[in-house]
Design a protein around this motif. Structure first.
Motif, PDB file in Angstrom:
ATOM      1  N   GLU A 173      51.237  32.231  69.289  1.00 52.47           N
ATOM      2  CA  GLU A 173      51.305  33.330  68.429  1.00 52.47           C
ATOM      3  C   GLU A 173      50.646  33.287  67.156  1.00 52.47           C
ATOM      4  O   GLU A 173      50.072  34.050  66.632  1.00 52.47           O
ATOM      5  N   ALA A 174      50.659  32.151  66.469  1.00 50.82           N
ATOM      6  CA  ALA A 174      49.903  32.132  65.203  1.00 50.82           C
ATOM      7  C   ALA A 174      48.533  32.124  65.396  1.00 50.82           C
ATOM      8  O   ALA A 174      47.743  32.702  64.662  1.00 50.82           O
TER       9      ALA A 174
ATOM     10  N   PRO B 259      41.948  31.417  47.222  1.00 52.48           N
ATOM     11  CA  PRO B 259      40.945  31.861  48.483  1.00 52.48           C
ATOM     12  C   PRO B 259      39.485  31.692  48.196  1.00 52.48           C
ATOM     13  O   PRO B 259      38.723  31.786  48.941  1.00 52.48           O
ATOM     14  N   ASN B 260      39.002  31.002  47.039  1.00 46.97           N
ATOM     15  CA  ASN B 260      37.608  30.870  46.912  1.00 46.97           C
ATOM     16  C   ASN B 260      37.324  29.428  47.504  1.00 46.97           C
ATOM     17  O   ASN B 260      37.327  28.767  47.935  1.00 46.97           O
TER      18      ASN B 260
ATOM     19  N   SER C  35      46.902  38.227  60.496  1.00 45.84           N
ATOM     20  CA  SER C  35      46.550  37.670  58.988  1.00 45.84           C
ATOM     21  C   SER C  35      47.019  36.306  58.857  1.00 45.84           C
ATOM     22  O   SER C  35      47.494  35.671  59.661  1.00 45.84           O
ATOM     23  N   LYS C  36      46.321  35.833  57.733  1.00 45.27           N
ATOM     24  CA  LYS C  36      46.594  34.476  57.369  1.00 45.27           C
ATOM     25  C   LYS C  36      48.064  34.148  57.009  1.00 45.27           C
ATOM     26  O   LYS C  36      48.671  33.243  57.302  1.00 45.27           O
ATOM     27  N   LYS C  37      48.690  35.285  56.704  1.00 45.55           N
ATOM     28  CA  LYS C  37      50.041  34.888  56.242  1.00 45.55           C
ATOM     29  C   LYS C  37      51.160  35.005  57.542  1.00 45.55           C
ATOM     30  O   LYS C  37      51.868  34.277  57.738  1.00 45.55           O
ATOM     31  N   ASP C  38      50.605  35.916  58.515  1.00 49.70           N
ATOM     32  CA  ASP C  38      51.200  35.621  59.673  1.00 49.70           C
ATOM     33  C   ASP C  38      51.020  34.654  60.492  1.00 49.70           C
ATOM     34  O   ASP C  38      51.991  33.983  61.155  1.00 49.70           O
TER      35      ASP C  38
ATOM     36  N   THR D 248      47.462  23.116  54.231  1.00 54.87           N
ATOM     37  CA  THR D 248      46.241  23.656  54.310  1.00 54.87           C
ATOM     38  C   THR D 248      46.055  24.989  54.164  1.00 54.87           C
ATOM     39  O   THR D 248      45.409  25.617  53.246  1.00 54.87           O
ATOM     40  N   THR D 249      46.870  25.638  55.012  1.00 54.45           N
ATOM     41  CA  THR D 249      46.747  27.100  55.027  1.00 54.45           C
ATOM     42  C   THR D 249      47.396  27.955  53.816  1.00 54.45           C
ATOM     43  O   THR D 249      46.914  28.634  53.374  1.00 54.45           O
ATOM     44  N   LYS D 250      48.431  27.113  53.286  1.00 51.35           N
ATOM     45  CA  LYS D 250      49.005  27.581  52.251  1.00 51.35           C
ATOM     46  C   LYS D 250      48.404  27.641  51.049  1.00 51.35           C
ATOM     47  O   LYS D 250      48.238  28.348  50.300  1.00 51.35           O
TER      48      LYS D 250
END
Length: 122
Positions: free
Chosen positions: A51-52, A121-122, A57-60, A113-115
């Protein structure tokens, strides 16, 4: 050439091992409450990772990966309990437990890493 998604492959392989362990314990013991919990959490790891992977979105993506990580940690608990109550022997436990720990480490790294990427975001 398609790049392999390691977490999807490893979580699917782990789910197969969990299903096989469930079948083995169910055929050997009448009480199936604990092993049913293991089946649910152990197969949910891969389902949530899938599902991920399709997140909108990245948050999802992060949310589903956190759920996958939580399910992996729950699975670790059930494996320890099955071992401590002698439903599975040392050899069976050590093999599948090490796979579970590997998934936890991978999922922890992915979520961390995702967090970080969401906050920077840079």
């Amino acid at each position: 050439m398609k790049i392999e998604n390691v977490i999807l492959q490893k979580s699917a392989d782990f789910a197969v091992r969990i299903v096989n362990l469930y079948k083995y314990i169910s055929a050997t013991y009448k009480d199936k409450v604990i092993v049913t919990q293991l089946l649910r959490s152990g197969t949910s790891i891969g389902a949530n990772a899938e599902e991920a992977d399709a997140g909108i979105s990245k948050k999802d993506f992060l949310s589903k990966m956190y759920i996958s990580l939580k399910e992996a940690r729950e699975t670790k608990f059930w494996l320890v309990l099955l071992h401590r109550t002698q439903y599975i022997n040392d050899t069976e436990f050590e093999s599948i437990y090490s796979d579970c720990i590997e998934l936890i480490k991978l999922l922890s790294a992915i979520t961390k890493t995702t967090k970080e990427n969401l906050h920077n975001p840079n």
